[in-house]
Scaffold this motif. Structure first.
Motif, short mmCIF file in Angstrom:
data_model
loop_
_atom_site.label_atom_id
_atom_site.label_comp_id
_atom_site.label_asym_id
_atom_site.label_seq_id
_atom_site.Cartn_x
_atom_site.Cartn_y
_atom_site.Cartn_z
N PRO A 82 0.81 -1.23 0.00
CA PRO A 82 0.00 0.00 0.00
C PRO A 82 0.84 1.29 0.00
N GLN A 83 1.96 1.28 0.72
CA GLN A 83 2.77 2.50 0.80
C GLN A 83 3.41 2.88 -0.53
N SER A 84 3.41 1.94 -1.51
CA SER A 84 4.00 2.25 -2.83
C SER A 84 2.96 2.82 -3.80
N LEU A 85 1.69 2.83 -3.39
CA LEU A 85 0.63 3.24 -4.32
C LEU A 85 0.86 4.63 -4.90
N LYS A 86 1.40 5.53 -4.10
CA LYS A 86 1.59 6.90 -4.60
C LYS A 86 2.53 6.95 -5.82
N GLU A 87 3.37 5.89 -5.97
CA GLU A 87 4.29 5.83 -7.12
C GLU A 87 3.54 5.57 -8.44
N LEU A 88 2.30 5.13 -8.34
CA LEU A 88 1.55 4.77 -9.56
C LEU A 88 0.64 5.90 -10.05
N LYS A 89 0.63 7.00 -9.29
CA LYS A 89 -0.38 8.05 -9.55
C LYS A 89 -0.35 8.65 -10.94
N ASP A 90 0.86 8.81 -11.53
CA ASP A 90 0.92 9.49 -12.82
C ASP A 90 0.95 8.53 -14.01
N LEU A 91 0.69 7.27 -13.75
CA LEU A 91 0.73 6.29 -14.85
C LEU A 91 -0.54 6.39 -15.71
N PRO A 92 -0.41 6.06 -17.03
CA PRO A 92 -1.56 6.23 -17.94
C PRO A 92 -2.59 5.10 -17.87
N PHE A 93 -3.15 4.86 -16.67
CA PHE A 93 -4.23 3.86 -16.55
C PHE A 93 -5.45 4.39 -17.30
N THR A 94 -6.22 3.48 -17.92
CA THR A 94 -7.49 3.90 -18.51
C THR A 94 -8.56 2.86 -18.16
N ASN A 95 -9.78 3.24 -18.37
CA ASN A 95 -10.89 2.30 -18.11
C ASN A 95 -11.02 1.25 -19.21
N ASN A 96 -10.13 1.30 -20.22
CA ASN A 96 -10.12 0.24 -21.24
C ASN A 96 -9.54 -1.05 -20.68
N SER A 97 -8.76 -0.93 -19.59
CA SER A 97 -8.20 -2.14 -18.96
C SER A 97 -9.03 -2.49 -17.74
N LEU A 98 -9.04 -3.78 -17.43
CA LEU A 98 -9.65 -4.23 -16.17
C LEU A 98 -8.55 -4.14 -15.12
N VAL A 99 -8.68 -3.20 -14.19
CA VAL A 99 -7.62 -2.99 -13.21
C VAL A 99 -8.06 -3.60 -11.87
N VAL A 100 -7.20 -4.47 -11.34
CA VAL A 100 -7.55 -5.24 -10.15
C VAL A 100 -6.51 -4.99 -9.06
N SER A 101 -6.96 -4.47 -7.93
CA SER A 101 -6.04 -4.26 -6.82
C SER A 101 -6.01 -5.49 -5.92
N CYS A 102 -4.79 -5.96 -5.65
CA CYS A 102 -4.62 -7.11 -4.73
C CYS A 102 -4.24 -6.60 -3.34
N MET A 103 -4.19 -5.30 -3.17
CA MET A 103 -3.64 -4.73 -1.94
C MET A 103 -4.60 -4.82 -0.76
N ALA A 104 -4.09 -5.34 0.35
CA ALA A 104 -4.91 -5.37 1.56
C ALA A 104 -5.05 -3.94 2.06
N GLY A 105 -6.21 -3.60 2.50
CA GLY A 105 -6.38 -2.35 3.23
C GLY A 105 -6.63 -1.10 2.43
N ILE A 106 -6.47 -1.13 1.11
CA ILE A 106 -6.74 0.10 0.35
C ILE A 106 -8.14 0.00 -0.24
N SER A 107 -8.99 0.93 0.17
CA SER A 107 -10.39 0.87 -0.28
C SER A 107 -10.50 1.23 -1.76
N LEU A 108 -11.61 0.85 -2.34
CA LEU A 108 -11.87 1.21 -3.73
C LEU A 108 -11.85 2.72 -3.91
N ALA A 109 -12.43 3.44 -2.95
CA ALA A 109 -12.49 4.91 -3.07
C ALA A 109 -11.07 5.48 -3.11
N SER A 110 -10.17 4.95 -2.27
CA SER A 110 -8.79 5.45 -2.26
C SER A 110 -8.08 5.11 -3.56
#
Ligand SMILES: NC(=O)c1ccc[n+]([C@@H]2O[C@H](COP(=O)([O-])OP(=O)(O)OC[C@H]3O[C@@H](n4cnc5c(N)ncnc54)[C@H](OP(=O)(O)O)[C@@H]3O)[C@@H](O)[C@H]2O)c1
Length: 280
Positions: A82-110
Motif C-alpha cells: 500500500p505504501q507504494s501506491l503513490k508511485e503509480l499516480k501518474d501512470l496512464p491507466f485507462t478504463n479500457n483495462s480491467l484494473v484489479v487491486s490485490c492490496m490489503a487495506g486500500i479501499s476502492l475509493a482510495s
C-alpha cells in the motif's frame, strides 16, 4: 490445464505491477495454467533481491516498464505494498483495462481517487495456498470476467456483497495459524465460527478451507515456524495469535483480527496518499 484458442484469455494481455511474493505467484500461476508467457508483463521496484527471485522464476524477459504495462495490458493486477501506491499516480491507466487491486487495506475509493479509473478489489489467501491449487479469493465488486479469470487460476472465488466484508474474509485467510493455537489450548472454536458466520455467511466455508490447508507437522517446532511464517509484524495474523496467547477466547481473538484489519486499512489509506497531515 492448457488454454484453448477460444478461451476467455485468448485476446488478453496481462500486466502485473509488483512482482513480489504475491505478484510472482500470480504470474507463475497464469503461465502454469497455459497463459502464453509472451503476453504477460511484470514490473518490480528495483530491489536486486527481487530481480534474483524474478530470474529464478524464469520471468526476466517479462519485466516491463509500468507505463508500457498500462498502455498494453487489457488486464492489470496491482500487487505492490500500500505504501507504494503513490508511485503509480501518474501512470496512464485507462478504463479500457480491467484494473484489479490485490492490496490489503486500500479501499476502492482510495484506489479510484489515486488512479482516476474504475478498480476492482481482490483479497487472496497466501501465495503458498495458490501454488498448491488450494487458494481462495474474495472479489468486490462483482465482475464476471474477473471471477472467470480467478477461477481459471484454480482459486475458489467468494463474491463479497459489500466492501466491509473484506475484513472478515481477511481474518478467514489467517485462520490456519489461529486454529493451531486454539486447538492446542482446547478453545471453543465452533461457537465462534457460528457467531462470525451469522455476520458473514461464507465464514464457515472459509473455516473448512482453513482446516483443509493446514499442513501436517512432524514437530512442535515446525508448527511454531509455520505460525511465525504466517505472521507479518503488525499484521492481522499476529494480532490474532497475540490475542490467543494472552488468554482471550477464540471469538475475542477473531474480533481483534477484524479490528486490526480495519486499523491497517485506515493507516494504509494515509500511507498511500502520502498525506502527512493524516499521519497523526
Ligand atoms: N503475500 C501475501 O500473503 C498477500 C496476500 C493477500 C494480499 N497481499 C497483498 O499483496 C500486495 C503485495 O504483497 P507481497 O507480500 O507480495 O509484497 P512484496 O513481496 O513486498 O511485493 C511487492 C512488490 O512490489 C514491488 N514494487 C514496489 N514499488 C513498485 C513500483 N513502483 N512498480 C512496480 N513494482 C513495485 C516491489 O519491488 P521491490 O521488491 O523491487 O521493491 C515488490 O516486489 C500487498 O499489498 C498485500 O497487501 C499479499
Amino acid at each position: 490445464m492448457v488454454l484453448k484458442s477460444n478461451d476467455l484469455l485468448a485476446n488478453e494481455t496481462i500486466g502485473i505491477i509488483g512482482a513480489g511474493f504475491l505478484g510472482r505467484t500470480l504470474a507463475e500461476t497464469f503461465i502454469e495454467h497455459g497463459f502464453p508467457k509472451e503476453k504477460l508483463m511484470i514490473s518490480y521496484g528495483g530491489k536486486p533481491s527481487t530481480f534474483e527471485s524474478i530470474k529464478k522464476a524464469g520471468l526476466i524477459g517479462n519485466i516491463t516498464d509500468n507505463k508500457v504495462i498500462c498502455q498494453k495490458s487489457t488486464i492489470i493486477f496491482i500487487a505492490i505494498k500500500p505504501q507504494s501506491l503513490k508511485e503509480l499516480k501518474d501512470l496512464p491507466f485507462t478504463n479500457n483495462s480491467l484494473v484489479v487491486s490485490c492490496m490489503a487495506g486500500i479501499s476502492l475509493a482510495s484506489m479510484e481517487g489515486a488512479l482516476g479509473i474504475n478498480v476492482f478489489r481482490i483479497m487472496t489467501s497466501g501465495p503458498d495456498t495458490i501454488k498448491r491449487k488450494k487458494g481462495i479469493v474474495a472479489v468486490y465488486p462483482q465482475n464476471d470476467t474477473l471471477i472467470n479469470i480467478l477461477s481459471f487460476l484454480s482459486l475458489k472465488v467468494h463474491e463479497l456483497q459489500d466492501e466491509e466484508s473484506i475484513h472478515v474474509f481477511t481474518v478467514g485467510v489467517c485462520l490456519p495459524a489461529a486454529l493451531l493455537i486454539a486447538n492446542k489450548k482446547g478453545l471453543n472454536i465452533e461457537n465462534s465460527i457460528e457467531i462470525i458466520g451469522n455476520e458473514y455467511s461464507d465464514f464457515r466455508e472459509i473455516y473448512n478451507w482453513a482446516k483443509d490447508v493446514l499442513p501436517v507437522f512432524d514437530s512442535e517446532r515446525s508448527q511454531m515456524s509455520y505460525i511465525e511464517h504466517m505472521s507479518t509484524k503488525g499484521g492481522i495474523t499476529e494480532a490474532i495469535v497475540n490475542s490467543l496467547n494472552s488468554g482471550d477466547t477464540f471469538l475475542d481473538s477473531l474480533r481483534k483480527g477484524i479490528a486490526k484489519s480495519k486499523e491497517i486499512s485506515t493507516f494504509a489509506r494515509f500511507a498511500s496518499t502520502g498525506d502527512d497531515k493524516n499521519n497523526d
